[in-house]
Write an enzyme that holds these catalytic residues in place. Structure first.
Site, PDB file in Angstrom:
ATOM      1  N   GLU A 154      19.835 -23.013 -17.262  1.00 49.54           N
ATOM      2  CA  GLU A 154      20.194 -21.931 -18.202  1.00 49.54           C
ATOM      3  C   GLU A 154      21.178 -20.909 -17.630  1.00 49.54           C
ATOM      4  OE1 GLU A 154      16.361 -20.416 -19.409  1.00 49.54           O
ATOM      5  OE2 GLU A 154      15.717 -22.363 -20.172  1.00 49.54           O
ATOM      6  N   GLU A 190      13.053 -31.074 -22.720  1.00 47.21           N
ATOM      7  CA  GLU A 190      11.973 -30.143 -23.080  1.00 47.21           C
ATOM      8  C   GLU A 190      11.710 -30.131 -24.588  1.00 47.21           C
ATOM      9  OE1 GLU A 190      12.604 -26.195 -21.460  1.00 47.21           O
ATOM     10  OE2 GLU A 190      13.475 -26.969 -19.605  1.00 47.21           O
TER      11      GLU A 190
HETATM   12  O1  9MR Z   1       6.678 -23.335 -20.634  1.00 48.54           O
HETATM   13  C1  9MR Z   1       6.979 -22.396 -19.630  1.00 48.54           C
HETATM   14  C2  9MR Z   1       6.058 -21.188 -19.754  1.00 48.54           C
HETATM   15  O2  9MR Z   1       4.719 -21.568 -19.479  1.00 48.54           O
HETATM   16  C3  9MR Z   1       6.519 -20.080 -18.845  1.00 48.54           C
HETATM   17  O3  9MR Z   1       5.728 -18.920 -19.094  1.00 48.54           O
HETATM   18  C4  9MR Z   1       7.984 -19.781 -19.094  1.00 48.54           C
HETATM   19  C5  9MR Z   1       8.500 -18.677 -18.186  1.00 48.54           C
HETATM   20  O4  9MR Z   1       9.779 -18.302 -18.566  1.00 48.54           O
HETATM   21  O5  9MR Z   1       8.749 -20.952 -18.874  1.00 48.54           O
HETATM   22  C6  9MR Z   1       8.427 -21.973 -19.779  1.00 48.54           C
HETATM   23  O6  9MR Z   1       9.250 -23.097 -19.579  1.00 48.54           O
HETATM   24  C7  9MR Z   1      10.631 -22.908 -19.844  1.00 48.54           C
HETATM   25  C8  9MR Z   1      11.391 -23.840 -18.952  1.00 48.54           C
HETATM   26  O7  9MR Z   1      11.029 -23.670 -17.612  1.00 48.54           O
HETATM   27  C9  9MR Z   1      12.888 -23.659 -19.106  1.00 48.54           C
HETATM   28  N1  9MR Z   1      13.289 -23.778 -20.497  1.00 48.54           N
HETATM   29  C10 9MR Z   1      12.531 -23.006 -21.445  1.00 48.54           C
HETATM   30  C11 9MR Z   1      11.039 -23.280 -21.272  1.00 48.54           C
HETATM   31  C12 9MR Z   1      10.239 -22.555 -22.345  1.00 48.54           C
HETATM   32  O8  9MR Z   1      10.374 -21.181 -22.219  1.00 48.54           O
END
Ligand code: 9MR
Length: 372
Positions: free
Chosen positions: A180, A289
């Site tokens: 990102e 994802e």
């Molecule tokens: O699913 C993840 C969540 O449990 C965390 O709290 C969060 C923190 O920012 O990250 C989420 O996973 C993300 C992923 O690492 C990157 N792309 C977006 C995902 C959803 O937010």
């Protein structure tokens, strides 16, 4: 909308799902919807699996995995092993987990997931080395100070990839090296790393990763860049530049956090065109994802579940045709999904419901994988 033929179901010992509850849920809460939407598949498991069908089509089918249910819930383990051939740690391979204090790496939680995956013949998608979220406080301080920021980031990458080198026992399919780094308008995101190291950090981190593990497949991963548009153009331009400069980047992850309803997911032609131009750079493309929000749509619960199934089917079908080699969901059961916590609204974005029963989306996915 093409008709979706459900796969034949057969009774299997071992998997015991509770009462069939479909769809909308917040963690800890489940809402039963109409009987017609409920699938009443207690103690039944599909005869085939996403995993087997994916193997036959040459595409990895993956899921993001969370540590707690993997330990606490037998149904979670059973479905994960049966349905998926690839695993992404939803959180525990991020820097705040892997290097909580400087120089002290802690691979315990990640290795527990890796051990489960290897025991079940699954591969790993490593996620993620360089991001603006989920960094330990010490690393944020070092980055903000500007001093030794480059060394700290390099040491993190080197430490993690040394542990998970591909010549070791763990089969890592790919690493999301950078996550990102582009904004929704297509600019370079103003992150701790861009501020500390300047835009050249993007090339550097791929080089550092490649020096540590020359066999690792190194990916750039982002959301909202799946179809054509400003952000997708910027991601494509970034990758074209890296490839032209000889930077060791091997693939792109399209996150695919989408929803039902108008303009909540990429059109098939846009998605196909974007994948084609990324592949034309010599890059591999993974979906990393995927989930499909219901809260963005309208209609009855049954209608929304059917629309969700169609979105899953359209995207998987397009991706298979376009040559995507790995397709990962961000979780698999509505009981454990990041969406309700993030949006503050109940949802049901994944292919299995809160009782671990397969939803219409699941059957649509198997239908596509079976060549339908
Ligand atoms: O699913 C993840 C969540 O449990 C965390 O709290 C969060 C923190 O920012 O990250 C989420 O996973 C993300 C992923 O690492 C990157 N792309 C977006 C995902 C959803 O937010």
């Amino acid at each position: 909308m093409t008709a979706l033929r459900p796969v034949r179901l057969t009774r299997r010992a071992g998997l015991s799902v509770g009462a069939s509850l479909v769809g909308l849920s917040t963690p800890g809460t489940a809402y039963a919807v109409g009987e017609s939407a409920s699938m009443n598949r207690q103690d039944h498991a599909p005869e085939t699996s996403l995993r087997d069908l994916g193997d036959a089509r040459g595409i990895r089918i993956g899921a993001a995995v969370s540590s707690r249910p993997l330990v606490a819930e037998p149904a979670y383990r059973e479905i994960l092993a049966r349905e998926f051939s690839s695993v992404t740690c939803e959180n525990v391979m991020k820097p705040s987990f892997l290097q909580p204090s400087q120089g002290r790496f802690d691979f315990q939680a990640a290795d527990a997931i890796v051990a489960f995956a290897t025991a079940h013949g699954m591969t790993i998608r490593g996620h993620t080395l360089v991001w603006h979220n989920q960094n330990p406080a010490w690393l944020e301080r070092v980055a903000a100070s500007g001093e030794n920021a480059s060394a700290a980031l390099r040491d993190h990458i080197t430490g993690v990839l040394t542990h998970y080198r591909n010549d070791g026992p763990v089969p890592v399919l790919a690493w999301d090296v950078v996550n990102e780094a582009i904004t929704d308008t297509g600019a370079l995101r103003d992150t701790l790393w861009a501020r500390a190291l300047g835009p050249g950090y993007l090339a550097d981190v791929f080089r550092w990763a490649n020096e540590t593990d020359p066999d690792a497949r190194l990916f750039y991963n982002d959301y909202g860049a799946e179809g054509m548009g400003r952000k997708a153009d910027a991601v494509h331009a970034l990758l074209r530049g890296l490839v032209q400069d000889g930077v060791p980047v091997h693939g792109v992850g399209l996150q695919m956090h989408v929803g039902i309803g108008a303009r909540q997911s990429p059109s098939r032609p846009d998605l196909a065109a974007n994948i084609a131009r990324l592949r034309a750079l010599g890059l591999e493309v993974h979906v990393t994802e995927m989930d499909v929000k219901l809260q963005t749509g309208t209609g009855t619960d049954d209608e929304r579940l059917a629309e969700q199934a169609q979105v899953y089917a359209d995207i998987l079908g397009t991706c298979i045709e376009a040559g995507v080699t790995s397709f990962t969901f961000w979780g698999f059961t509505d009981t454990h999904s990041w969406i309700p916590g993030f949006t503050g609204k109940p949802d049901g974005a994944l292919p299995f419901d809160t009782a671990y029963a397969p939803k219409p989306a699941y059957h649509a996915l198997t239908h596509v994988l079976a060549g339908g």
